[in-house]
Design a protein around this motif. Structure first.
Motif, short mmCIF file in Angstrom:
data_model
loop_
_atom_site.label_atom_id
_atom_site.label_comp_id
_atom_site.label_asym_id
_atom_site.label_seq_id
_atom_site.Cartn_x
_atom_site.Cartn_y
_atom_site.Cartn_z
N ALA A 35 56.71 6.14 178.03
CA ALA A 35 55.99 7.33 177.56
C ALA A 35 56.84 8.59 177.69
O ALA A 35 56.74 9.51 176.87
CB ALA A 35 54.69 7.50 178.32
N ALA A 36 57.72 8.63 178.70
CA ALA A 36 58.59 9.78 178.92
C ALA A 36 59.85 9.72 178.06
O ALA A 36 60.68 10.63 178.10
CB ALA A 36 58.98 9.87 180.39
N ASP A 37 60.01 8.63 177.28
CA ASP A 37 61.16 8.46 176.39
C ASP A 37 62.48 8.52 177.16
O ASP A 37 63.41 9.21 176.76
CB ASP A 37 61.12 9.50 175.27
CG ASP A 37 62.04 9.14 174.11
OD1 ASP A 37 62.31 7.95 173.91
OD2 ASP A 37 62.49 10.08 173.41
N LEU A 38 62.52 7.79 178.27
CA LEU A 38 63.74 7.78 179.08
C LEU A 38 64.84 6.95 178.42
O LEU A 38 64.60 6.12 177.55
CB LEU A 38 63.45 7.24 180.47
CG LEU A 38 62.56 8.09 181.35
CD1 LEU A 38 62.56 7.55 182.78
CD2 LEU A 38 63.00 9.54 181.36
N HIS A 39 66.04 7.18 178.89
CA HIS A 39 67.24 6.51 178.39
C HIS A 39 67.10 4.99 178.47
O HIS A 39 66.50 4.46 179.41
CB HIS A 39 68.43 6.98 179.23
CG HIS A 39 69.74 6.64 178.64
ND1 HIS A 39 70.37 5.45 178.87
CD2 HIS A 39 70.54 7.35 177.80
CE1 HIS A 39 71.51 5.42 178.22
NE2 HIS A 39 71.63 6.57 177.56
N ALA A 40 67.63 4.29 177.50
CA ALA A 40 67.52 2.83 177.43
C ALA A 40 68.05 2.15 178.68
O ALA A 40 67.51 1.13 179.12
CB ALA A 40 68.24 2.31 176.19
N SER A 41 69.10 2.69 179.30
CA SER A 41 69.65 2.07 180.51
C SER A 41 68.63 2.10 181.65
O SER A 41 68.55 1.16 182.44
CB SER A 41 70.96 2.74 180.93
OG SER A 41 70.75 4.08 181.31
#
Length: 68
Positions: A35-41
């Motif tokens: 939901a926070a659109d964090l980095h894929a890693s």
């Protein structure tokens, strides 16, 4: 996705998730990270956590964050 370093994003996420909470499930951490659109890693690291509940220091240790 933000332009900040992934670990800073992780620390903010954990601080937000654990506000008023002692333990949170891996599934909740993952859901909130998406939901926070964090980095894929970061999403990969969170997804690789064993299922279960974690205190903030346990989650930060597993994920490489510094929140505690």
């Amino acid at each position: 996705m933000t332009d900040e370093p992934p670990n800073r994003d992780l620390d903010r996420l954990l601080d937000d998730i654990y506000f008023g909470q002692e333990r949170v499930t891996q599934a909740e951490i993952y859901r909130r990270a998406i939901a926070a659109d964090l980095h894929a890693s970061l999403l990969t690291r969170i997804g690789a956590m064993p299922e279960g509940e974690y205190a903030i220091d346990e989650a930060a240790d597993l994920l490489g964050g510094s929140a505690a």
